[in-house]
Design an enzyme around this catalytic site. Sequence first.
Site, PDB file in Angstrom:
ATOM      1  N   HIS A   1       0.802  -1.226   0.000  1.00  0.00           N
ATOM      2  CA  HIS A   1       0.000   0.000   0.000  1.00  0.00           C
ATOM      3  C   HIS A   1       0.836   1.278   0.000  1.00  0.00           C
ATOM      4  O   HIS A   1       0.279   2.375  -0.060  1.00  0.00           O
ATOM      5  CB  HIS A   1      -1.014  -0.015   1.152  1.00  0.00           C
ATOM      6  CG  HIS A   1      -2.352   0.518   0.751  1.00  0.00           C
ATOM      7  ND1 HIS A   1      -3.528   0.202   1.383  1.00  0.00           N
ATOM      8  CD2 HIS A   1      -2.709   1.366  -0.251  1.00  0.00           C
ATOM      9  CE1 HIS A   1      -4.536   0.836   0.792  1.00  0.00           C
ATOM     10  NE2 HIS A   1      -4.060   1.552  -0.196  1.00  0.00           N
TER      11      HIS A   1
ATOM     12  N   ASP B   1      -9.730  -0.642   3.545  1.00  0.00           N
ATOM     13  CA  ASP B   1      -8.580  -1.320   4.140  1.00  0.00           C
ATOM     14  C   ASP B   1      -8.961  -1.878   5.515  1.00  0.00           C
ATOM     15  O   ASP B   1      -9.807  -1.308   6.201  1.00  0.00           O
ATOM     16  CB  ASP B   1      -7.463  -0.261   4.320  1.00  0.00           C
ATOM     17  CG  ASP B   1      -6.071  -0.866   4.408  1.00  0.00           C
ATOM     18  OD1 ASP B   1      -5.927  -1.954   4.982  1.00  0.00           O
ATOM     19  OD2 ASP B   1      -5.126  -0.215   3.928  1.00  0.00           O
TER      20      ASP B   1
ATOM     21  N   HIS C   1      -6.639  -1.858   7.693  1.00  0.00           N
ATOM     22  CA  HIS C   1      -5.717  -1.048   8.504  1.00  0.00           C
ATOM     23  C   HIS C   1      -5.848   0.427   8.141  1.00  0.00           C
ATOM     24  O   HIS C   1      -6.217   0.758   7.011  1.00  0.00           O
ATOM     25  CB  HIS C   1      -4.268  -1.476   8.224  1.00  0.00           C
ATOM     26  CG  HIS C   1      -4.058  -2.957   8.308  1.00  0.00           C
ATOM     27  ND1 HIS C   1      -4.166  -3.782   7.211  1.00  0.00           N
ATOM     28  CD2 HIS C   1      -3.756  -3.758   9.365  1.00  0.00           C
ATOM     29  CE1 HIS C   1      -3.935  -5.040   7.580  1.00  0.00           C
ATOM     30  NE2 HIS C   1      -3.687  -5.061   8.889  1.00  0.00           N
TER      31      HIS C   1
ATOM     32  N   ASP D   1      -3.258   2.579   8.067  1.00  0.00           N
ATOM     33  CA  ASP D   1      -2.021   3.000   7.370  1.00  0.00           C
ATOM     34  C   ASP D   1      -1.698   4.463   7.660  1.00  0.00           C
ATOM     35  O   ASP D   1      -1.356   5.249   6.779  1.00  0.00           O
ATOM     36  CB  ASP D   1      -2.153   2.743   5.856  1.00  0.00           C
ATOM     37  CG  ASP D   1      -2.192   1.251   5.537  1.00  0.00           C
ATOM     38  OD1 ASP D   1      -1.948   0.427   6.450  1.00  0.00           O
ATOM     39  OD2 ASP D   1      -2.477   0.902   4.380  1.00  0.00           O
TER      40      ASP D   1
ATOM     41  N   HIS E   1       4.368   0.630   4.288  1.00  0.00           N
ATOM     42  CA  HIS E   1       2.974   0.395   3.862  1.00  0.00           C
ATOM     43  C   HIS E   1       1.973   0.663   4.975  1.00  0.00           C
ATOM     44  O   HIS E   1       0.766   0.708   4.712  1.00  0.00           O
ATOM     45  CB  HIS E   1       2.792  -1.006   3.247  1.00  0.00           C
ATOM     46  CG  HIS E   1       2.819  -2.145   4.227  1.00  0.00           C
ATOM     47  ND1 HIS E   1       2.449  -3.418   3.885  1.00  0.00           N
ATOM     48  CD2 HIS E   1       3.163  -2.202   5.535  1.00  0.00           C
ATOM     49  CE1 HIS E   1       2.563  -4.212   4.943  1.00  0.00           C
ATOM     50  NE2 HIS E   1       3.000  -3.503   5.949  1.00  0.00           N
TER      51      HIS E   1
ATOM     52  N   ASP F   1      -7.241  -1.892  -0.605  1.00  0.00           N
ATOM     53  CA  ASP F   1      -6.319  -2.915  -0.116  1.00  0.00           C
ATOM     54  C   ASP F   1      -7.074  -4.237  -0.086  1.00  0.00           C
ATOM     55  O   ASP F   1      -8.150  -4.322   0.521  1.00  0.00           O
ATOM     56  CB  ASP F   1      -5.847  -2.524   1.292  1.00  0.00           C
ATOM     57  CG  ASP F   1      -4.725  -3.410   1.803  1.00  0.00           C
ATOM     58  OD1 ASP F   1      -4.771  -4.624   1.560  1.00  0.00           O
ATOM     59  OD2 ASP F   1      -3.820  -2.873   2.467  1.00  0.00           O
TER      60      ASP F   1
ATOM     61  N   ASP G   1      -6.682  -6.644   1.620  1.00  0.00           N
ATOM     62  CA  ASP G   1      -6.908  -7.148   2.992  1.00  0.00           C
ATOM     63  C   ASP G   1      -8.125  -6.512   3.672  1.00  0.00           C
ATOM     64  O   ASP G   1      -8.468  -6.866   4.802  1.00  0.00           O
ATOM     65  CB  ASP G   1      -5.641  -7.084   3.855  1.00  0.00           C
ATOM     66  CG  ASP G   1      -5.246  -5.696   4.317  1.00  0.00           C
ATOM     67  OD1 ASP G   1      -6.100  -4.797   4.414  1.00  0.00           O
ATOM     68  OD2 ASP G   1      -4.042  -5.505   4.600  1.00  0.00           O
TER      69      ASP G   1
ATOM     70  N   GLU H   1      -1.658  -4.943  -2.326  1.00  0.00           N
ATOM     71  CA  GLU H   1      -1.409  -5.970  -1.297  1.00  0.00           C
ATOM     72  C   GLU H   1      -1.816  -7.381  -1.727  1.00  0.00           C
ATOM     73  O   GLU H   1      -1.942  -8.261  -0.871  1.00  0.00           O
ATOM     74  CB  GLU H   1      -2.046  -5.591   0.050  1.00  0.00           C
ATOM     75  CG  GLU H   1      -1.515  -4.292   0.666  1.00  0.00           C
ATOM     76  CD  GLU H   1      -0.166  -4.419   1.378  1.00  0.00           C
ATOM     77  OE1 GLU H   1       0.345  -5.551   1.498  1.00  0.00           O
ATOM     78  OE2 GLU H   1       0.380  -3.373   1.785  1.00  0.00           O
TER      79      GLU H   1
HETATM   80  N1  LIG Z   1      -0.746  -1.862   3.956  1.00  0.00           N
HETATM   81  C1  LIG Z   1      -0.782  -2.687   4.975  1.00  0.00           C
HETATM   82  N2  LIG Z   1      -0.934  -3.970   4.821  1.00  0.00           N
HETATM   83  N3  LIG Z   1      -0.617  -2.149   6.193  1.00  0.00           N
HETATM   84  C2  LIG Z   1      -0.561  -2.910   7.399  1.00  0.00           C
HETATM   85  C3  LIG Z   1      -0.001  -2.081   8.507  1.00  0.00           C
HETATM   86  C4  LIG Z   1       0.151  -2.857   9.765  1.00  0.00           C
HETATM   87  C5  LIG Z   1       0.625  -2.042  10.956  1.00  0.00           C
HETATM   88  N4  LIG Z   1      -0.388  -1.140  11.399  1.00  0.00           N
HETATM   89  C6  LIG Z   1       1.897  -1.287  10.595  1.00  0.00           C
HETATM   90  O1  LIG Z   1       1.891  -0.078  10.650  1.00  0.00           O
HETATM   91  O2  LIG Z   1       2.885  -1.888  10.284  1.00  0.00           O
END
Ligand SMILES: NC(=[NH2+])NCCC[C@H](N)C(=O)O
Length: 272
Positions: A39, A62, A64, A66, A79, A170, A172, A215
Site C-alpha cells: 500500500h 482497508d 488497517h 495505514d 505500507h 487494499d 486485505d 497488497e
Molecule cells: N498496507 C498494509 N498492509 N498495512 C498494514 C499495517 C500494519 C501495521 N499497522 C503497521 O503499521 O505496520
Amino acid sequence: MVENMTALGHIAACQKEVSDSVIHILNEGRMCLTIGGDHSCGIGTIDGHVKVKGNIALLWVDAHADLNTNATSSTGNIHGMPVALLAKELSDYWPYLPGMDWQQPRLSIRNIAYIGLRDIDSYERLVIDKFSITAFGMEDVERYGIIEVTNMALRRIDPNNNLPLHVSFDIDSLDALEAPSTGTPVRGGLTLREGIQIMEESYRTQRLSAVDLVEVNPRLGSPSDVRITLEAAKHIIRAASGYSRRGHSPENVCDLPQQTFPSVSTSAHNSK
Ligand SMILES: NC(=[NH2+])NCCC[C@H](N)C(=O)O
C-alpha cells in the site's frame, strides 16, 4: 538515515515514478488503475492524482488505517504510513525525508474516508479521533450495510458531489477467507460482494478517476489461496471499470440476430 522506515530510499524513488506515470495517464484523460505492490503505492498514485486534479476525494478501503508516522509505527513498514504522508494536517509530525522532496502532503483529512477498518494501532486511533477522520469500521458495515456506508463516506468527503474520486483498495479489506494471499490478513472483513458494491457505488458517481488495487501477494499461501485472491482482485477491478453484475447488452444493437428459415425450393428435403 531516517529511523524506523524500512527501504525508504527504494520506496521514495519507486513512488516518484508511480506518481509521474499517474500524472501522464490522467493528463491523457484516461482513468488510472494501479496494481500493487504494497500500500505504499498509494503515496505515488494519490500524489499524482492530486497534482493533476487539485482537490480530490479519497476512499481508503482497508483493514488497517495505514496512518503511522515513523515515530508511531511498531514495524517500520512504510505500507503502514501512506495516509500519514499524504495528509496536510500531519506534515509537522514528520522529519525531513531524503528522496521524498517531490512529494508534499496536499490532501486534506476532510477529503479522506476509511471503509473496512478492524486492525487499528493505538496512535492511529488517536489521530483518527484528534482530527475527526471519517472512518467506517466493520461494525458500521454491520449496522448500516455497505451501500449506505459507502454513500455516507462519499457525502462526507465530497459534500458537493463534484470532486474527482480516488479509491485505494487494499485486498486485505476483504475477509482473510476471501483474499488469503496478502501480507497482513485480518479475519472478520468485507465479503467480496461488499467489496464489489463499494466499487459499483464509486463508479456510479461518474467521477471515479483513479483506483489502486494493492497488497495482492501471489507468493503467499497455497495455489488455491492464490487463485481465490486473484479472482477476488479481478472482480474488484471489473466493478471499478464499470462492469455490472446485471450484465450488459451488446452495444448499438436492439434485437437478436434474425435467422431465416431455408426456402422450400432450396431445402434439402425437396431437392430430390
Ligand atoms: N498496507 C498494509 N498492509 N498495512 C498494514 C499495517 C500494519 C501495521 N499497522 C503497521 O503499521 O505496520
